[in-house]
Design a protein around this motif. Structure first.
Motif, PDB file in Angstrom:
ATOM      1  N   GLY A 115      34.983  52.387  41.794  1.00 22.38           N
ATOM      2  CA  GLY A 115      35.998  53.651  41.712  1.00 22.38           C
ATOM      3  C   GLY A 115      36.500  53.826  40.244  1.00 22.38           C
ATOM      4  O   GLY A 115      36.009  53.284  39.565  1.00 22.38           O
ATOM      5  N   LYS A 116      37.350  54.648  40.638  1.00 26.15           N
ATOM      6  CA  LYS A 116      37.708  55.104  39.450  1.00 26.15           C
ATOM      7  C   LYS A 116      38.471  53.963  38.399  1.00 26.15           C
ATOM      8  O   LYS A 116      39.549  53.555  38.699  1.00 26.15           O
ATOM      9  N   GLY A 117      37.769  53.385  37.155  1.00 32.08           N
ATOM     10  CA  GLY A 117      38.373  52.664  36.538  1.00 32.08           C
ATOM     11  C   GLY A 117      38.267  51.218  37.113  1.00 32.08           C
ATOM     12  O   GLY A 117      38.855  50.205  36.573  1.00 32.08           O
ATOM     13  N   ALA A 118      37.510  51.022  38.220  1.00 33.02           N
ATOM     14  CA  ALA A 118      37.420  49.647  38.975  1.00 33.02           C
ATOM     15  C   ALA A 118      36.094  49.355  39.261  1.00 33.02           C
ATOM     16  O   ALA A 118      35.372  50.275  39.718  1.00 33.02           O
ATOM     17  N   GLU A 119      35.488  48.195  38.929  1.00 33.68           N
ATOM     18  CA  GLU A 119      34.218  47.837  39.805  1.00 33.68           C
ATOM     19  C   GLU A 119      34.059  46.450  39.905  1.00 33.68           C
ATOM     20  O   GLU A 119      34.793  45.460  39.237  1.00 33.68           O
ATOM     21  N   ALA A 120      33.772  46.051  40.798  1.00 35.39           N
ATOM     22  CA  ALA A 120      33.500  44.633  41.237  1.00 35.39           C
ATOM     23  C   ALA A 120      32.447  44.227  42.508  1.00 35.39           C
ATOM     24  O   ALA A 120      31.968  45.258  42.976  1.00 35.39           O
ATOM     25  N   THR A 121      31.929  43.098  42.508  1.00 34.99           N
ATOM     26  CA  THR A 121      31.144  42.652  43.582  1.00 34.99           C
ATOM     27  C   THR A 121      31.653  41.452  44.209  1.00 34.99           C
ATOM     28  O   THR A 121      32.944  40.625  43.906  1.00 34.99           O
ATOM     29  N   CYS A 122      31.633  41.171  45.662  1.00 34.74           N
ATOM     30  CA  CYS A 122      32.287  40.492  46.467  1.00 34.74           C
ATOM     31  C   CYS A 122      31.314  39.870  47.365  1.00 34.74           C
ATOM     32  O   CYS A 122      30.208  40.477  47.632  1.00 34.74           O
ATOM     33  N   GLU A 123      31.558  38.682  47.997  1.00 38.18           N
ATOM     34  CA  GLU A 123      30.864  38.117  49.168  1.00 38.18           C
ATOM     35  C   GLU A 123      31.774  37.427  50.223  1.00 38.18           C
ATOM     36  O   GLU A 123      32.717  36.735  49.526  1.00 38.18           O
ATOM     37  N   TYR A 124      31.547  37.195  51.322  1.00 38.26           N
ATOM     38  CA  TYR A 124      32.187  36.446  52.130  1.00 38.26           C
ATOM     39  C   TYR A 124      31.611  35.017  52.082  1.00 38.26           C
ATOM     40  O   TYR A 124      30.578  34.799  52.224  1.00 38.26           O
ATOM     41  N   THR A 125      32.614  34.086  52.041  1.00 45.10           N
ATOM     42  CA  THR A 125      32.250  32.609  51.706  1.00 45.10           C
ATOM     43  C   THR A 125      33.177  31.990  53.161  1.00 45.10           C
ATOM     44  O   THR A 125      33.948  32.334  53.690  1.00 45.10           O
ATOM     45  N   GLU A 126      32.852  30.760  53.056  1.00 43.05           N
ATOM     46  CA  GLU A 126      33.650  29.826  54.128  1.00 43.05           C
ATOM     47  C   GLU A 126      35.381  29.934  53.700  1.00 43.05           C
ATOM     48  O   GLU A 126      36.139  29.845  54.616  1.00 43.05           O
ATOM     49  N   ASP A 127      35.787  30.223  52.662  1.00 49.45           N
ATOM     50  CA  ASP A 127      37.022  30.157  52.170  1.00 49.45           C
ATOM     51  C   ASP A 127      37.526  31.841  52.268  1.00 49.45           C
ATOM     52  O   ASP A 127      38.774  31.987  51.904  1.00 49.45           O
ATOM     53  N   GLY A 128      36.665  32.615  52.657  1.00 45.16           N
ATOM     54  CA  GLY A 128      37.232  34.081  52.711  1.00 45.16           C
ATOM     55  C   GLY A 128      36.172  34.986  51.766  1.00 45.16           C
ATOM     56  O   GLY A 128      35.183  34.735  51.368  1.00 45.16           O
ATOM     57  N   LEU A 129      36.935  36.019  51.361  1.00 42.97           N
ATOM     58  CA  LEU A 129      36.168  37.044  50.442  1.00 42.97           C
ATOM     59  C   LEU A 129      36.335  36.602  48.946  1.00 42.97           C
ATOM     60  O   LEU A 129      37.625  36.501  48.632  1.00 42.97           O
ATOM     61  N   VAL A 130      35.617  36.531  48.224  1.00 36.75           N
ATOM     62  CA  VAL A 130      35.437  36.061  46.817  1.00 36.75           C
ATOM     63  C   VAL A 130      35.103  37.449  46.067  1.00 36.75           C
ATOM     64  O   VAL A 130      33.850  37.843  46.241  1.00 36.75           O
ATOM     65  N   VAL A 131      36.028  37.729  45.357  1.00 38.09           N
ATOM     66  CA  VAL A 131      35.820  39.035  44.433  1.00 38.09           C
ATOM     67  C   VAL A 131      35.569  38.542  43.110  1.00 38.09           C
ATOM     68  O   VAL A 131      36.185  37.692  42.525  1.00 38.09           O
ATOM     69  N   ARG A 132      34.464  39.185  42.395  1.00 40.16           N
ATOM     70  CA  ARG A 132      34.207  39.020  41.088  1.00 40.16           C
ATOM     71  C   ARG A 132      34.079  40.315  40.135  1.00 40.16           C
ATOM     72  O   ARG A 132      33.824  41.056  40.749  1.00 40.16           O
ATOM     73  N   PRO A 133      34.361  39.923  39.005  1.00 36.45           N
ATOM     74  CA  PRO A 133      34.210  41.082  37.869  1.00 36.45           C
ATOM     75  C   PRO A 133      32.731  41.339  38.056  1.00 36.45           C
ATOM     76  O   PRO A 133      31.860  40.405  38.084  1.00 36.45           O
ATOM     77  N   PRO A 134      32.450  42.681  37.366  1.00 38.21           N
ATOM     78  CA  PRO A 134      31.053  42.990  37.297  1.00 38.21           C
ATOM     79  C   PRO A 134      30.186  42.216  36.246  1.00 38.21           C
ATOM     80  O   PRO A 134      30.808  41.507  35.489  1.00 38.21           O
TER      81      PRO A 134
END
Length: 141
Positions: free
Chosen positions: A122-141
């Motif tokens: 998005g505008k000024g934002a970038e990330a990757t994420c995946e669903y795990t046993e603990d929920g959604l894990v968001v990581r910087p690019p």
């Protein structure tokens, strides 16, 4: 950090309420972890900043790339073994109480194991994420 050996965790409810104070312990150890809800801490005003700082830290488990790799300090082997044993005791207690701050984060991009990686741009934002046993894990690019 977590050991693959089986453990028995006992949870004591002093108030008889599962949403109130909870004391967890591994039955073969003398270490306990106590969870006190924020509402119960209103009478202990001096403890609130400490608990708030811990809660803020525990809510933001993430990996941050370092520009410099710190050097590992010298720790005698005997002390290192004792520290690892202590962490191995505390880690499952915190996880059972809902604070998995010592659990390792899953590695990103494990498509070979069936994990779907999501991308956000998005505008000024970038990330990757995946669903795990603990929920959604968001990581910087």
């Amino acid at each position: 950090m977590s050991s693959s050996r089986p453990k028995t965790v006992q949870i004591y409810l002093p108030d008889g309420n599962a949403r109130s104070v909870r004391v967890a312990e591994i039955t073969s150890r003398t270490v306990q972890a106590t969870e006190i809800p924020r509402q119960k801490l209103q009478w202990a005003g001096e403890l609130r900043p400490i608990v708030s700082a811990f809660t803020s830290y525990s809510a933001t488990r993430e990996t941050t790339p370092l520009s410099q790799t710190p050097t590992e300090p010298y720790i005698p082997e005997t002390m290192l073994a004792e520290l690892q044993d202590n962490f191995g005791t505390v880690q499952p207690l915190l996880s059972v109480l809902g604070f998995p701050i010592l659990d390792p984060l899953v590695s990103a991009g494990r498509k070979d194991e069936g994990h779907e990686v999501l991308y956000c741009q998005g505008k000024g934002a970038e990330a990757t994420c995946e669903y795990t046993e603990d929920g959604l894990v968001v990581r910087p690019p």
